[in-house]
Design a protein around this motif. Structure first.
Motif, PDB file in Angstrom:
ATOM      1  N   LEU A 125      32.957  65.234  58.396  1.00 18.08           N
ATOM      2  CA  LEU A 125      33.300  64.409  59.493  1.00 18.08           C
ATOM      3  C   LEU A 125      34.312  65.141  60.247  1.00 18.08           C
ATOM      4  CD1 LEU A 125      33.656  60.968  57.985  1.00 18.08           C
ATOM      5  CD2 LEU A 125      32.399  61.484  59.973  1.00 18.08           C
ATOM      6  N   TRP A 126      35.466  65.672  59.839  1.00 17.48           N
ATOM      7  CA  TRP A 126      36.312  66.522  60.524  1.00 17.48           C
ATOM      8  C   TRP A 126      35.706  67.645  61.260  1.00 17.48           C
ATOM      9  CZ3 TRP A 126      38.597  71.216  61.852  1.00 17.48           C
ATOM     10  CH2 TRP A 126      39.653  70.890  62.232  1.00 17.48           C
ATOM     11  N   GLN A 127      34.598  68.296  60.762  1.00 14.17           N
ATOM     12  CA  GLN A 127      34.158  69.454  61.546  1.00 14.17           C
ATOM     13  C   GLN A 127      33.229  68.766  62.716  1.00 14.17           C
ATOM     14  OE1 GLN A 127      31.957  71.072  58.205  1.00 14.17           O
ATOM     15  NE2 GLN A 127      33.143  72.905  58.457  1.00 14.17           N
ATOM     16  N   ALA A 144      28.580  61.689  69.177  1.00 13.51           N
ATOM     17  CA  ALA A 144      27.612  60.594  69.382  1.00 13.51           C
ATOM     18  C   ALA A 144      27.470  59.851  68.100  1.00 13.51           C
ATOM     19  CB  ALA A 144      26.259  61.462  69.725  1.00 13.51           C
ATOM     20  N   PRO A 145      27.120  58.645  68.129  1.00 16.03           N
ATOM     21  CA  PRO A 145      26.876  57.945  66.974  1.00 16.03           C
ATOM     22  C   PRO A 145      25.867  58.524  66.013  1.00 16.03           C
ATOM     23  CG  PRO A 145      26.796  56.375  68.761  1.00 16.03           C
ATOM     24  CD  PRO A 145      26.831  57.717  69.276  1.00 16.03           C
ATOM     25  N   HIS A 146      25.035  59.337  66.292  1.00 13.63           N
ATOM     26  CA  HIS A 146      24.104  59.692  65.503  1.00 13.63           C
ATOM     27  C   HIS A 146      24.600  61.234  64.831  1.00 13.63           C
ATOM     28  CE1 HIS A 146      22.699  63.214  68.115  1.00 13.63           C
ATOM     29  NE2 HIS A 146      22.862  62.452  69.056  1.00 13.63           N
ATOM     30  N   ASP A 147      25.534  61.595  65.485  1.00 12.96           N
ATOM     31  CA  ASP A 147      26.264  62.895  64.862  1.00 12.96           C
ATOM     32  C   ASP A 147      27.321  62.440  63.825  1.00 12.96           C
ATOM     33  OD1 ASP A 147      24.977  64.746  66.109  1.00 12.96           O
ATOM     34  OD2 ASP A 147      26.385  64.715  67.995  1.00 12.96           O
ATOM     35  N   ILE A 148      27.907  61.381  64.189  1.00 13.10           N
ATOM     36  CA  ILE A 148      28.788  60.727  62.912  1.00 13.10           C
ATOM     37  C   ILE A 148      28.213  59.949  61.925  1.00 13.10           C
ATOM     38  CG2 ILE A 148      30.577  58.758  62.627  1.00 13.10           C
ATOM     39  CD1 ILE A 148      31.627  60.847  64.584  1.00 13.10           C
ATOM     40  N   ALA A 153      26.677  60.684  56.187  1.00 13.26           N
ATOM     41  CA  ALA A 153      25.715  60.957  54.873  1.00 13.26           C
ATOM     42  C   ALA A 153      26.005  61.976  53.847  1.00 13.26           C
ATOM     43  CB  ALA A 153      24.360  60.971  55.403  1.00 13.26           C
ATOM     44  N   LEU A 154      26.921  62.911  54.441  1.00 15.66           N
ATOM     45  CA  LEU A 154      27.360  63.919  53.605  1.00 15.66           C
ATOM     46  C   LEU A 154      28.814  63.897  53.028  1.00 15.66           C
ATOM     47  CD1 LEU A 154      26.496  66.753  55.907  1.00 15.66           C
ATOM     48  CD2 LEU A 154      25.143  66.042  53.801  1.00 15.66           C
ATOM     49  N   VAL A 155      29.427  62.673  53.071  1.00 14.04           N
ATOM     50  CA  VAL A 155      30.522  62.255  52.573  1.00 14.04           C
ATOM     51  C   VAL A 155      30.468  61.284  51.277  1.00 14.04           C
ATOM     52  CG1 VAL A 155      32.857  61.253  52.879  1.00 14.04           C
ATOM     53  CG2 VAL A 155      31.762  62.506  54.785  1.00 14.04           C
ATOM     54  N   ASP A 156      30.762  61.948  50.016  1.00  9.40           N
ATOM     55  CA  ASP A 156      30.735  61.112  48.959  1.00  9.40           C
ATOM     56  C   ASP A 156      31.327  61.890  47.602  1.00  9.40           C
ATOM     57  OD1 ASP A 156      30.129  59.654  46.776  1.00  9.40           O
ATOM     58  OD2 ASP A 156      27.739  59.848  46.787  1.00  9.40           O
ATOM     59  N   TRP A 157      32.640  61.511  47.352  1.00  8.67           N
ATOM     60  CA  TRP A 157      33.419  62.036  46.594  1.00  8.67           C
ATOM     61  C   TRP A 157      32.544  62.233  45.032  1.00  8.67           C
ATOM     62  CZ3 TRP A 157      34.839  59.263  42.032  1.00  8.67           C
ATOM     63  CH2 TRP A 157      34.866  57.858  42.147  1.00  8.67           C
ATOM     64  N   ARG A 158      31.776  60.972  44.778  1.00  8.42           N
ATOM     65  CA  ARG A 158      30.973  61.144  43.579  1.00  8.42           C
ATOM     66  C   ARG A 158      30.034  62.221  43.403  1.00  8.42           C
ATOM     67  NH1 ARG A 158      31.313  56.210  45.892  1.00  8.42           N
ATOM     68  NH2 ARG A 158      32.450  54.383  45.007  1.00  8.42           N
ATOM     69  N   ILE A 267      40.465  60.320  59.151  1.00  8.87           N
ATOM     70  CA  ILE A 267      39.214  59.921  59.613  1.00  8.87           C
ATOM     71  C   ILE A 267      38.982  58.689  58.372  1.00  8.87           C
ATOM     72  CG2 ILE A 267      36.892  60.160  59.907  1.00  8.87           C
ATOM     73  CD1 ILE A 267      37.560  63.161  60.760  1.00  8.87           C
ATOM     74  N   ASP A 268      38.576  57.894  58.701  1.00  6.60           N
ATOM     75  CA  ASP A 268      38.233  56.543  57.850  1.00  6.60           C
ATOM     76  C   ASP A 268      36.800  57.127  57.140  1.00  6.60           C
ATOM     77  OD1 ASP A 268      37.368  54.390  56.658  1.00  6.60           O
ATOM     78  OD2 ASP A 268      38.120  53.076  58.045  1.00  6.60           O
TER      79      ASP A 268
END
Length: 332
Positions: A125-127, A144-148, A153-158, A267-268
């Motif tokens: 997200l930061w990138q 753009a919303p699709h980029d966010i 989709a790649l953010v998951d600490w698990r 970033i949230d």
């Protein structure tokens, strides 16, 4: 004068340590202040301690800076040769340094405690924000919303696997990325503090991005740490008196992606939106490792979750500020 807390990371800054001369006069038996200033992980850093032996002071600070250099080679996202950069590039890191495993394990615990409000896998997200706002003629309304959505989709600490026995860290999904910027400064502060204590120092303020006060000043008074004004981070809105504690501050004002200040570096990870620029929180805890990271989590946490997160993560107090001053305090 108090030390002003302002986590000021700049979008183009690189981590290059520079040192100022130690301030120490010879010929006195009284403990005198000795100060070093430079950078740690791209943020302002300093060491302030008291001693009567100039040679011992110089040796201690030199050893502390060696420790800083060693840890920057692990945690700096600004360096292509760091351990964290290798993990982000290859999605796996063999022979991971023990310090990396220790801090990442702590960060994943905080992610669990906060139910993902704090998530060290926020890097995609930061990138996304970084690429958008450093491009020619960026849309001021943001990515753009699709980029966010793609980054979220790649953010998951698990999806981070840590095997301490095999010294191995891996992502379960390709394209993930890790940052410990909200955590590494506090951890490095603790490790540099350990080095200075091993050299015989007791009265000191070590700030590798998060100030930690050891003992009192020699006269028995507390260290004074100012909480930055989000509208003017060089000024303060409140001052704390601290002994044997660390204070970590998080605020969107630390790095602004756009001139209007509508998009910030915090970033949230639930929504992909950034934290407001004019809100900050300072967390007080016994160590930098606890305070750092927790301040970012507390900034993003909803009001009803703040106390539970602070208690579970080992924090002592969280102080929320706006340019008008302190607006709320949470005490564990």
């Amino acid at each position: 004068m108090p030390v002003v807390m302002s986590r000021r990371r700049f979008i183009t800054i690189a981590a290059a340590a520079v040192g100022l001369p130690l301030l120490l006069k010879a010929g006195s038996s009284q403990a005198r202040p000795v100060r070093w200033e430079g950078t740690a992980l791209g943020a302002p850093a300093s060491i302030q301690l008291y001693h009567t032996d100039e040679a011992q002071a110089r040796a201690a600070i030199a050893a502390g800076l060696d420790e800083l250099k060693r840890l920057e080679a692990i945690f700096s996202v600004y360096r292509a040769d760091s351990a964290i950069a290798a993990l982000n590039r290859d999605s796996v890191l063999e022979n991971a340094p023990a310090d990396f495993i220790a801090l990442l394990t702590h960060a994943l615990s905080l992610a669990r405690i906060s139910d993902g409000i704090y998530d060290p896998t926020v890097q995609p997200l930061w990138q996304t924000y970084f690429r958008h706002f450093t491009a020619a003629h960026p849309d001021p309304s943001g990515p753009a919303p699709h980029d966010i959505a793609a980054a979220l989709a790649l953010v998951d600490w698990r999806a981070v696997e840590v095997d301490a026995n095999r010294q191995r860290i891996a992502f379960t999904h390709p394209g993930m990325g890790l940052t410990l910027n909200s955590g590494a400064q506090g951890y490095i502060t603790d490790r540099v503090t350990d080095v200075l204590r091993a050299h015989g120092f007791e009265h000191m303020l070590v700030d590798m991005g998060e100030p930690r006060a050891l003992s009192t000043k020699p006269d028995g008074s507390a260290w004074r740490i100012g909480i930055a004004n989000p509208a003017d981070p060089n000024s303060t809105v409140a001052t704390l008196e601290v002994v044997d504690q660390c204070v970590s501050t998080s605020g969107g004002y630390g790095t602004l992606f756009d001139p209007a200040g509508a998009f910030t570096h915090l970033i949230d990870t639930r929504t992909g939106r950034t934290a407001p620029a004019l809100l900050g929180v300072s967390v007080i805890a016994s160590t930098g490792t606890i305070a750092d990271g927790l301040s970012a989590a507390m900034l993003m946490a909803p009001v009803e979750s703040r106390l539970a997160i602070l208690r579970a993560a080992g924090g002592t107090k969280a102080i929320y500020v706006t340019p008008e001053g302190v607006i709320s305090t949470v005490v564990s």
